[in-house]
Design a protein around this motif. Structure first.
Motif, short mmCIF file in Angstrom:
data_model
loop_
_atom_site.label_atom_id
_atom_site.label_comp_id
_atom_site.label_asym_id
_atom_site.label_seq_id
_atom_site.Cartn_x
_atom_site.Cartn_y
_atom_site.Cartn_z
N UNK A 35 0.82 -1.22 0.00
CA UNK A 35 0.00 0.00 0.00
C UNK A 35 0.84 1.26 0.00
N UNK A 36 1.98 1.25 -0.71
CA UNK A 36 2.79 2.46 -0.89
C UNK A 36 2.23 3.31 -2.03
N UNK A 37 2.98 4.35 -2.44
CA UNK A 37 2.43 5.26 -3.46
C UNK A 37 2.07 4.58 -4.78
N UNK A 38 2.90 3.63 -5.23
CA UNK A 38 2.60 3.00 -6.52
C UNK A 38 1.37 2.10 -6.41
N UNK A 39 1.26 1.35 -5.31
CA UNK A 39 0.10 0.47 -5.12
C UNK A 39 -1.19 1.27 -4.98
N UNK A 40 -1.13 2.37 -4.23
CA UNK A 40 -2.33 3.19 -4.04
C UNK A 40 -2.79 3.81 -5.35
N UNK A 41 -1.81 4.28 -6.16
CA UNK A 41 -2.18 4.88 -7.45
C UNK A 41 -2.80 3.83 -8.38
N UNK A 42 -2.18 2.64 -8.42
CA UNK A 42 -2.71 1.57 -9.28
C UNK A 42 -4.13 1.22 -8.85
N UNK A 43 -4.32 1.09 -7.54
CA UNK A 43 -5.64 0.73 -7.00
C UNK A 43 -6.68 1.77 -7.35
N UNK A 44 -6.31 3.03 -7.19
CA UNK A 44 -7.26 4.12 -7.49
C UNK A 44 -7.68 4.09 -8.95
N UNK A 45 -6.69 3.89 -9.84
CA UNK A 45 -6.97 3.87 -11.28
C UNK A 45 -7.97 2.75 -11.62
N UNK A 46 -7.71 1.57 -11.07
CA UNK A 46 -8.57 0.42 -11.36
C UNK A 46 -9.97 0.61 -10.76
N UNK A 47 -10.00 1.00 -9.48
CA UNK A 47 -11.30 1.12 -8.80
C UNK A 47 -12.14 2.22 -9.44
N UNK A 109 0.59 12.13 1.25
CA UNK A 109 0.31 10.71 1.49
C UNK A 109 -1.13 10.51 1.95
N UNK A 110 -1.60 11.37 2.87
CA UNK A 110 -2.97 11.19 3.36
C UNK A 110 -3.98 11.46 2.24
N UNK A 111 -3.69 12.42 1.37
CA UNK A 111 -4.60 12.69 0.25
C UNK A 111 -4.65 11.49 -0.71
N UNK A 112 -3.48 10.92 -0.99
CA UNK A 112 -3.46 9.76 -1.90
C UNK A 112 -4.25 8.59 -1.32
N UNK A 113 -4.06 8.35 -0.02
CA UNK A 113 -4.83 7.26 0.63
C UNK A 113 -6.33 7.57 0.53
N UNK A 114 -6.67 8.80 0.81
CA UNK A 114 -8.07 9.19 0.78
C UNK A 114 -8.66 9.03 -0.63
N UNK A 115 -7.88 9.41 -1.66
CA UNK A 115 -8.37 9.26 -3.04
C UNK A 115 -8.58 7.79 -3.40
N UNK A 116 -7.69 6.92 -2.93
CA UNK A 116 -7.84 5.48 -3.20
C UNK A 116 -9.11 4.97 -2.50
N UNK A 117 -9.32 5.40 -1.26
CA UNK A 117 -10.54 4.99 -0.53
C UNK A 117 -11.78 5.49 -1.26
N UNK A 118 -11.76 6.75 -1.66
CA UNK A 118 -12.93 7.33 -2.35
C UNK A 118 -13.24 6.58 -3.64
#
Ligand code: 48F
Length: 268
Positions: A35-47, A109-118
């Motif tokens: 769940x680092x920056x690359x994983x969170x970005x990939x997850x956000x894109x897919x979701x 970091x908190x914004x990226x996590x939040x965007x992945x959650x959203x």
């Protein structure tokens, strides 16, 4: 006044909700390990594109190395055009040199996590990757265990892991590249070269360029790309992590289109 409740009701709320989530996690479209920056970005894109995504993370917190810019200092650097992703995520930044931007690690970091959650990404924290599911020459899921199991005294044995099935797995575990190493251990792929010495200028472009599918069912993003392809390590700058994650997510999306994989979807 807070609404009156009992301790048992609170316990029930935790246990039953978690188990309901867990039932969803047993079979997903994509499992991202890390769940680092690359994983969170990939997850956000897919979701964001309707794919059911689960990120497993061994720590109790998400974000990997993105909280800290380098040397325990929490100013993060990003080179142009990475500021475009900061804009997309609504993260404020300053231009320190022309084309070299700084931002606050905690804010970014908190914004990226939040965007992945959203976007609808789901998370299993305190969960360590243990092995792959590998069937018909294809990576088809992961074997995981609670992170603390590894720290148990030796006389407590046999805490078996469990498996989570998925149509794709993304290795986003940073320099360790733990998922890809399982293919190496089994002789499915050649010995990994490991990452080279630091060279920011080269590394950032190459990591994004080499972000790819490494085997049927397995995509690599972030610094795991460097370990997989023997690229120079990056040093404390993060634009390539964001772009690599985004690219990995898009490669995943193409897999669903090209191979006509059924999408479980986020609400299943
Ligand atoms: O290390 P990490 O942030 O990887 P990344 O997304 O970004 C790298 C940068 O932070 C930085 C850099 C570039 O500027 O060099 O290092 O490629 O995040 C990897 C995540 O994977 C988790 C780990 O705790 C971290 O949050 N992880 C690693 N091994 C496992 C794991 C495992 N076995 N099981 C579950 N999670």
């Amino acid at each position: 006044m807070f609404k009156s409740t009992t301790e048992s009701e609170i316990t029930n709320a935790i246990v039953i909700s978690f188990l309901e989530d867990m039932k969803q996690f047993a079979k997903t479209d994509v499992v991202i390990v890390g769940g680092g920056p690359s994983g969170l970005m990939a997850g956000r894109e897919l979701a964001n594109n309707g794919i059911k995504v689960l990120i497993i993370e061994r720590n109790n917190y998400l974000g990997g190395g993105f909280w800290i810019g380098g040397y325990l200092m929490n100013t993060v650097t990003i080179r142009s055009p990475g500021q475009e992703i900061l804009d997309e995520l609504n993260i404020p930044y300053n231009e320190f040199y022309p084309g070299l931007y700084t931002t606050s690690g905690p804010h970014a970091c908190s914004k990226l996590i939040s965007c992945a959650c959203d976007a609808g990404v789901q998370f299993l924290t305190m969960t360590s990757f243990d092995d792959i599911l590998f069937k018909n020459d294809k990576v088809s899921g992961v074997v995981v265990n609670w992170t603390p199991v590894k720290s148990l005294p030796r006389h407590i044995t046999c805490v078996d892991p469990i498996a989570l099935e998925s149509k794709l797995v993304i290795d986003a575990t940073g320099h360790d590249a733990v998922v890809i190493k399982k293919l190496e251990e089994r002789g499915v792929i050649d010995k990994l070269p490991g990452y080279g010495s630091m060279w920011v200028e080269q590394s950032e472009n190459l990591v994004v360029e080499k972000t790819s599918k490494v085997h049927p069912g397995l995509i690599v993003v972030g610094m795991a790309v460097s370990t997989t392809y023997g690229l120079p390590r990056m040093g404390p700058t993060f634009g390539a992590m964001l772009y690599s994650g985004k690219k990995g997510g898009n490669i995943g999306l193409e897999e669903f289109r090209d191979r006509e994989l059924t999408i479980e979807g986020k609400t299943n």
